[in-house]
Design a protein around this motif. Structure first.
Motif, mmCIF file in Angstrom:
data_model
loop_
_atom_site.group_PDB
_atom_site.id
_atom_site.type_symbol
_atom_site.label_atom_id
_atom_site.label_comp_id
_atom_site.label_asym_id
_atom_site.label_seq_id
_atom_site.Cartn_x
_atom_site.Cartn_y
_atom_site.Cartn_z
ATOM 1 N N HIS A 187 0.862 -1.185 0.000
ATOM 2 C CA HIS A 187 0.000 0.000 0.000
ATOM 3 C C HIS A 187 0.901 1.240 0.000
ATOM 4 N N PRO A 188 0.934 2.006 -1.079
ATOM 5 C CA PRO A 188 1.867 3.132 -1.145
ATOM 6 C C PRO A 188 1.368 4.414 -0.521
ATOM 7 N N GLU A 189 0.074 4.518 -0.268
ATOM 8 C CA GLU A 189 -0.499 5.824 0.076
ATOM 9 C C GLU A 189 -0.596 6.167 1.561
ATOM 10 N N PRO A 190 -0.752 5.207 2.495
ATOM 11 C CA PRO A 190 -1.042 5.630 3.866
ATOM 12 C C PRO A 190 0.190 6.060 4.663
ATOM 13 N N SER A 191 -0.014 7.035 5.508
ATOM 14 C CA SER A 191 0.960 7.358 6.548
ATOM 15 C C SER A 191 0.794 6.331 7.667
ATOM 16 N N PRO A 192 1.713 6.270 8.633
ATOM 17 C CA PRO A 192 1.516 5.346 9.751
ATOM 18 C C PRO A 192 0.178 5.565 10.466
ATOM 19 N N ARG A 193 -0.210 6.812 10.661
ATOM 20 C CA ARG A 193 -1.495 7.094 11.307
ATOM 21 C C ARG A 193 -2.655 6.596 10.455
ATOM 22 N N ASP A 194 -2.573 6.834 9.152
ATOM 23 C CA ASP A 194 -3.625 6.376 8.239
ATOM 24 C C ASP A 194 -3.765 4.857 8.292
ATOM 25 N N PHE A 195 -2.633 4.163 8.238
ATOM 26 C CA PHE A 195 -2.671 2.700 8.205
ATOM 27 C C PHE A 195 -3.194 2.143 9.532
ATOM 28 N N ALA A 196 -2.783 2.757 10.630
ATOM 29 C CA ALA A 196 -3.273 2.322 11.945
ATOM 30 C C ALA A 196 -4.779 2.506 12.051
ATOM 31 N N ASP A 197 -5.277 3.612 11.533
ATOM 32 C CA ASP A 197 -6.720 3.849 11.559
ATOM 33 C C ASP A 197 -7.453 2.856 10.653
ATOM 34 N N ARG A 198 -6.874 2.529 9.503
ATOM 35 C CA ARG A 198 -7.509 1.585 8.583
ATOM 36 C C ARG A 198 -7.655 0.211 9.216
ATOM 37 N N MET A 199 -6.724 -0.144 10.082
ATOM 38 C CA MET A 199 -6.782 -1.451 10.728
ATOM 39 C C MET A 199 -8.082 -1.663 11.486
ATOM 40 N N THR A 200 -8.689 -0.591 11.969
ATOM 41 C CA THR A 200 -9.923 -0.744 12.745
ATOM 42 C C THR A 200 -11.065 -1.286 11.891
ATOM 43 N N PHE A 201 -11.040 -1.016 10.583
ATOM 44 C CA PHE A 201 -12.082 -1.517 9.689
ATOM 45 C C PHE A 201 -11.931 -3.017 9.430
ATOM 46 N N TYR A 202 -10.713 -3.536 9.592
ATOM 47 C CA TYR A 202 -10.419 -4.914 9.200
ATOM 48 C C TYR A 202 -9.865 -5.730 10.363
#
Length: 242
Positions: A187-202
């Protein structure tokens, strides 16, 4: 005004909204330079290739290897193939990520399997010798850190593709087809904060141990992941003629 199109393929539309925001920042474009379509709810317009200067395709919990596919998944895979084929044929450039690389690999006659998964993490990705001449990956050589989370992958790049990046867990992390299509497993687009937040969906969908959610999320937030966004920025430069 020329603009790019973010192509969402996530059934979780809130996750797609956050992903689109991550892409916009990584691409370095204004809000009006990144339009959006969610293929889960809306088919790709026939004139998309004329309307947009380029395409960025987000990730998805769908898999190209899924044995049972809904009508929606089959339709959106066909739409992604249309975007890919147009880029291969000299149309607007396209950057596929995650699930999208599997769709492109199959379109090209390659093989996608479940033999090379990676859990949600910041992983080292190594560029290949061929990447040195690539306008997106060349400046990133010889290695960088990127976020990974996928259940399928490939052992080798598909016919006609130039392998650009790999690691031990996943032999195909990125490739280019011609001079207008790029695809990444990471995944090229997320920052660490973005990726950490995305984890909550999955949290319970198999990308990491749900019982270790906090530990994995903390590791993500501590990671230094910056180069993949620069790769996307260089893609935007090419697509928008900057």
């Amino acid at each position: 005004m020329a603009s790019l199109l973010y192509v969402g393929v996530r059934p979780e539309l809130d996750a797609a909204t956050a992903e689109r925001a991550s892409f916009r920042v990584a691409l370095g474009v204004r809000p009006d330079e990144l339009d959006r379509i969610d293929l889960v709810t809306t088919p790709l317009p026939d004139d998309a290739g004329e309307r947009y200067a380029g395409f960025v395709i987000g990730g998805s919990p769908f898999n190209a290897t899924d044995a049972a596919k809904s009508d929606t998944q089959r339709r959106l895979e066909a739409d992604l193939e249309r975007i890919a084929q147009r880029a291969i044929d000299g149309g607007p450039p396209a950057f596929f990520t995650c699930f999208g690389i599997g769709v492109v690999t199959r379109l090209l006659g390659g093989t996608v399997t479940t033999d090379h998964p990676e859990e949600a993490s910041a992983a080292e990705v190594r560029t290949t010798p061929a990447a040195a001449a690539d306008p997106l990956f060349g400046p990133s050589a010889p290695a960088f850190t990127a976020f990974t989370a996928h259940k399928e992958g490939s052992r080798e790049a598909p016919p006609g593709a130039v392998l650009l990046a790999a690691n031990d867990a996943c032999p195909v992390q990125a490739y280019r087809v011609g001079d207008r299509l790029w695809a990444t497993q990471f995944h090229p687009e997320p920052s660490p904060r973005d990726f950490a937040d995305r984890m909550t969906f999955y949290r319970t969908t198999g990308y990491f141990d749900p019982a270790a959610f906090e530990t994995v999320q903390e590791a993500v937030l501590r990671s230094a992941v910056t180069e993949p966004a620069r790769i996307l920025g260089r893609f935007a430069d090419i697509a928008l003629g900057r």
